[in-house]
Design a protein around this motif. Structure first.
Motif, PDB file in Angstrom:
ATOM      1  N   THR A  43      48.198  44.313  30.452  1.00 21.69           N
ATOM      2  CA  THR A  43      48.872  45.561  30.113  1.00 21.69           C
ATOM      3  C   THR A  43      49.988  45.778  31.132  1.00 21.69           C
ATOM      4  N   PHE A  44      50.605  46.941  31.104  1.00 29.39           N
ATOM      5  CA  PHE A  44      51.667  47.276  32.060  1.00 29.39           C
ATOM      6  C   PHE A  44      51.085  47.624  33.435  1.00 29.39           C
ATOM      7  N   GLU A  45      49.783  47.896  33.537  1.00 37.91           N
ATOM      8  CA  GLU A  45      49.173  48.335  34.801  1.00 37.91           C
ATOM      9  C   GLU A  45      49.002  47.157  35.757  1.00 37.91           C
ATOM     10  N   THR A  46      49.388  47.360  37.027  1.00 34.38           N
ATOM     11  CA  THR A  46      49.282  46.271  37.991  1.00 34.38           C
ATOM     12  C   THR A  46      48.305  46.578  39.134  1.00 34.38           C
ATOM     13  N   ALA A  47      47.655  47.732  39.088  1.00 35.76           N
ATOM     14  CA  ALA A  47      46.709  48.078  40.161  1.00 35.76           C
ATOM     15  C   ALA A  47      45.488  47.165  40.123  1.00 35.76           C
ATOM     16  N   THR A  48      45.186  46.634  38.957  1.00 31.16           N
ATOM     17  CA  THR A  48      44.146  45.621  38.821  1.00 31.16           C
ATOM     18  C   THR A  48      44.814  44.377  38.223  1.00 31.16           C
ATOM     19  N   ARG A  49      44.192  43.221  38.413  1.00 30.74           N
ATOM     20  CA  ARG A  49      44.801  41.971  37.944  1.00 30.74           C
ATOM     21  C   ARG A  49      45.016  42.004  36.430  1.00 30.74           C
ATOM     22  N   ASN A  50      43.991  42.449  35.708  1.00 30.78           N
ATOM     23  CA  ASN A  50      44.076  42.681  34.274  1.00 30.78           C
ATOM     24  C   ASN A  50      43.476  44.055  34.028  1.00 30.78           C
TER      25      ASN A  50
ATOM     26  N   PRO B  33      33.726  40.975  35.179  1.00 29.05           N
ATOM     27  CA  PRO B  33      34.485  41.977  35.951  1.00 29.05           C
ATOM     28  C   PRO B  33      35.321  41.353  37.063  1.00 29.05           C
ATOM     29  N   SER B  34      35.047  40.102  37.407  1.00 25.01           N
ATOM     30  CA  SER B  34      35.797  39.453  38.487  1.00 25.01           C
ATOM     31  C   SER B  34      37.231  39.189  38.054  1.00 25.01           C
ATOM     32  N   HIS B  35      37.404  38.493  36.920  1.00 25.77           N
ATOM     33  CA  HIS B  35      38.760  38.234  36.436  1.00 25.77           C
ATOM     34  C   HIS B  35      39.432  39.515  35.948  1.00 25.77           C
ATOM     35  N   ALA B  36      38.643  40.404  35.368  1.00 21.25           N
ATOM     36  CA  ALA B  36      39.235  41.619  34.809  1.00 21.25           C
ATOM     37  C   ALA B  36      39.912  42.447  35.893  1.00 21.25           C
TER      38      ALA B  36
ATOM     39  N   LEU C 218      39.232  28.016  47.517  1.00 23.13           N
ATOM     40  CA  LEU C 218      40.456  27.328  47.097  1.00 23.13           C
ATOM     41  C   LEU C 218      41.074  27.994  45.880  1.00 23.13           C
ATOM     42  N   CYS C 219      40.400  28.982  45.332  1.00 26.45           N
ATOM     43  CA  CYS C 219      40.881  29.612  44.097  1.00 26.45           C
ATOM     44  C   CYS C 219      40.221  30.968  43.953  1.00 26.45           C
ATOM     45  N   ASP C 220      41.016  32.000  43.683  1.00 26.96           N
ATOM     46  CA  ASP C 220      40.504  33.333  43.352  1.00 26.96           C
ATOM     47  C   ASP C 220      39.572  33.942  44.401  1.00 26.96           C
TER      48      ASP C 220
END
Lengths: 334, 334, 334, 334
Positions: free
Chosen positions: D240-247, D269-272, D306-308
């Protein structure tokens, strides 16, 4: 705020720039490297307009480190704010439930709904007297009569009342309204926000349809900068590409807000989902996500509602939702 | 509008439903099948609230076939509307160019810019006196002094002036302003729209940050339903996930609007892109896409602009843009 | 890349951090202030994973100054790239027009369309043999037979052919295809991108449905990093809240891309708008916005098309579009 | 599906149209009115391509009433599906928790994490061996060695393993993997979906970055139509347009999906959110919203991941999350 200067800036221009910044408050911390000079602006930079800095001729680029809001910033006010409504409801301390119809339609309707939601555990009564509607041909509320009916319902039940202000022209009618709601479409009506900053009534500030958390907090800052810090934030769903729900409930904004601000946050699952059958699961989710309360649309005859019937629950359904909500509040010590 | 009835609806309920619909205007056309009865609502359905129909107990589902706006609908007004400004500029007939600074800052600034843009071919002068700003700490315009300076610039150049109204409380200050601009954040300020429907001044209605074309036309319908059909639509970019530009210019809305409405449509590439270097290509694209005009921010010293300097072009850059624009207008017979 | 260190970092930890960075290539430039130490990472930082840096225990925050792509970056390759297709079409030098049906359906269809689009001025023929479809029950293309028919059409008309690869499993079938198209849904199919980096065939890389310009360029970088710099970018509309068009054409990405990369950029108004009647205005807009070409769906019988008929223009309509396009190309010296 | 015919269609053309439809399965129900003829297509319309119907010359417009997916549709399969993993974990029956690192990095790492998450109550182990990364220069996984290490961890702990397939070319390496994950970027990789429909292994189908619930279910239908109904859906946030969370976590999709499909739904909830500190409140919210499970990234040294790393919780934090989750599961009888 970090400012990276262009290479080979003259001492004269640099001095003028430094003077310009210091006049606005912040102190400057220099980091001179071989190729680049970086300035750190230290202190209160919330009043600095980053765009103005960015376009100045000595500046290569500028990045904001701290947030552009101050009064509502948790950093400068670590304790949770508690907003007292009508001398008794303390939002931010105890879980608050605002319930009632989308629009006030009749005495019978608002009294019946008020009595039922009070019995189920609601702590405030909502009802629209002035309704913002997409179509000029739709029902736009009972206006001053609607406010009268809300006050009547308050007399009967004792519940403080919440109602939306759609134009400053009507503000005198809201003298006895306990909480003034600023709707999603007015979240960036800056003249309205400034004016509300001058009173000391609690303001329920809904998030705009497509506004970021930061823009929302800047709008709260408008009210707070005017002197009124009695602000309750209300998430009501944002606009995305998804059409399965009316809006997309951004529930993760609750912990985000808890980190950034000391203001209480409530959730409106009715507008967020647009469907009464999704209100229950999203109300429960709001409780455990850390929200300070809920705002739920309840109508005694949703199929005849003049506005938003599809998302209104019946008083019986509200009873069930409240059982779940209160049980979760207990477990969560809220 | 097509209504699919639930199965086994009683004659009594059906009669009540039919009576309810007919009372609102439309005639009903029945299509009874073996399992389903489908009703076609014929005539003017713009005043029918589809949500209310949907929640009625005899209704299985309902689909809108015709659009919910009428006065601004091309179907009922096939000819293009031409909006006359100050008795001379005819928007919708000849390509219109509105140019000027984001905000009026001084007499020197507005006069210089006005003279330069006029010379380059602009047909109207823009300038903000009341500025909606995200931060309460940013410059919010010279207010009534700004309007005075615009009128001064009009006297010098003869250019009609366009300025944004941010609150009905200031409307009396706009008596001599030629075009009242409703900004993106007020596109759904329905009280303001209704009030502007009562005057006969041309209204420049900007598209909301995250509003669909249909919602935009419903807002135009608010003004038109009040009696004022002097409306110019202005696309200024929508909010998306993309951050390379300030907003995303939705240029394809131009042919979409040309199909749906008879109102003229102009494009604001300055707010849409947020970067002065992208104004030229997007201005050219707007001309050939069929737009009726442009709105471009021009500042004599963008690096010192109190607002939106990054997206303002200089008078020299504006000269170049206008050369391209006028050449394309000639080829397109506009 | 600018790294702001936490306060009071031990010399030991700092040395380890510096060693870690230098091992990856960049040099480090120190700016030590009273309270803060800022490190500037100088040189090629495209291989530095900003997230890894950000989570290291000596780091307070990190900001990227330069872009994370290198081979496709205009900064390191200021001249426009020209992609030669089949030894004769030079994309990036002369305006390129790729036209043809969404999917190849029969010999009669593809030959007729190929002959007509060639006559009108198209420089390449498109046609889908493998079709990605949302529903498993929809027509998914003639597969290898479709490729055969495209080659047949090439033999007849001499037009180089462009077709979409949906799975690496079929890559051998594309030996004689002149340009391999990577569709929007595969823009981040990194295994496919890496594999295509190993060949030297021109790749038409469509923008993903909801991907930023930066992500798109990172996908181009995947192909280029493997050794294949023959990449043509294709904007085809992004997903937004607007439903009046199938997608929202982000035309301003053209000048954005022209600034960031040396690769040619073409525009697909058919997929972007989803409606044949909007293809003409958006094609014209693409030309003057600075695009290097167009990709347009043409079908001899759109009403019978097995895929995307609503957005396909007829050969007659294509003739009209090409007249406008070629006239604008002449004016723009393209 | 409802088809509204154009006026004055010849009997000949109508007969041809009816024949065309019936050949595809559905029966037709006629509703002839004075001005309009409406056809109701009765029966299984999931195989009808609505776009093809829409462009036929006898058709004025067409609306889909029933959904275009069938095998995964709850309407035709009212009972919840239960997906059995490795003969013991029954997803959809008992709340499932999949935990583990974003990518498998070493034997020490995966074994330690596996033991810790098992002890805390996780029912499956996740770990990436093939990692889709936006940058070609980022770590892309240990590949076959990563699978080996996962199998080793399974041997030690008994936890079934979940790992992402990024290319069909590697499918043979997944023979002993218990659940094959299709990542967000491959949700519309239709060749991959079709292929996975041929095996009988459980598939974890993540929602695409910008895909609607309906598109997601159509992708599930691809797998199911091939014969494999062992599908678990996983919401992981949308763009979405919101950037406070990754998605933006679209948690209301859980009750939406529960209504539309019989397949189990889990939440990541980790990726979200993209931030480890938001995983706990969103995990709790997922439980009470009705989700069938969680997928959580856990790393023994997030600062060195090494990632996330930013979104990975430590084993200690995971212990706390699981205490909350299990308590809520108990209250909800899950």
């Amino acid at each position: 705020m970090i400012v990276i200067l262009k290479q080979n800036v003259s001492k004269e221009k640099l001095d003028a720039f430094v003077k310009h910044i210091k006049a606005q408050g912040p102190d400057i911390h220099f980091s001179e490297g071989v190729h680049t000079t970086i300035l750190g602006l230290v202190g209160d930079t919330s009043r600095i307009d980053i765009n103005l800095i960015n376009q100045m001729d000595v500046v290569d680029s500028v990045r904001r480190i701290s947030e552009p809001f101050k009064v509502v910033n948790r950093k400068f006010h670590p304790e949770n704010s508690i907003i007292t409504v009508d001398g008794k409801v303390r939002v931010g301390e105890k879980f608050a439930v605002i319930a009632g119809p989308c629009s006030v339609e009749s005495e019978e309707q608002i009294i019946e709904v008020a009595e039922r939601v009070k019995k189920a555990g609601a702590t405030m009564l909502r009802g629209g007297a002035f309704k913002p509607r997409t179509s000029p041909y739709a029902f736009r509320g009972l206006k001053s009569d609607g406010i009268e009916l809300l006050l009547e319902a308050k007399k009967v039940t004792g519940l403080p009342i919440v109602s939306e202000l759609t134009s400053l022209a009507n503000i005198d009618l809201f003298n006895d309204v306990d909480v003034i709601q600023v709707g999603a479409r007015n979240m960036q009506n800056f003249d309205m926000l400034s004016e509300l900053g001058k009173c000391d009534k609690p303001i329920l500030l809904k998030r705009g349809l497509a506004n970021t958390v930061q823009e929302w907090l800047m709008s709260a800052e408008y009210i707070a900068a005017g002197g009124n810090e009695n602000i309750i934030l209300c998430e009501r769903g944002i606009r995305t590409f998804e059409t399965a729900t009316r809006n997309t409930l951004d529930l993760s904004c609750v912990p985000v807000l808890k980190e950034k601000t000391h203001l209480p946050v409530i959730v409106d699952p009715s507008h967020a989902t647009g469907a009464s059958r999704f209100v229950r699961p999203m109300s429960k989710a709001a409780v455990v996500s850390g929200a300070d309360g809920l705002m739920i649309e309840v109508h005694n005859h949703p199929e005849k509602a003049l506005c938003d019937g599809a998302q209104s629950v019946t008083p019986d359904q509200f009873d069930d939702i409240m059982k779940d909500v209160l049980r979760l509040c207990e477990i969560e010590n809220r």
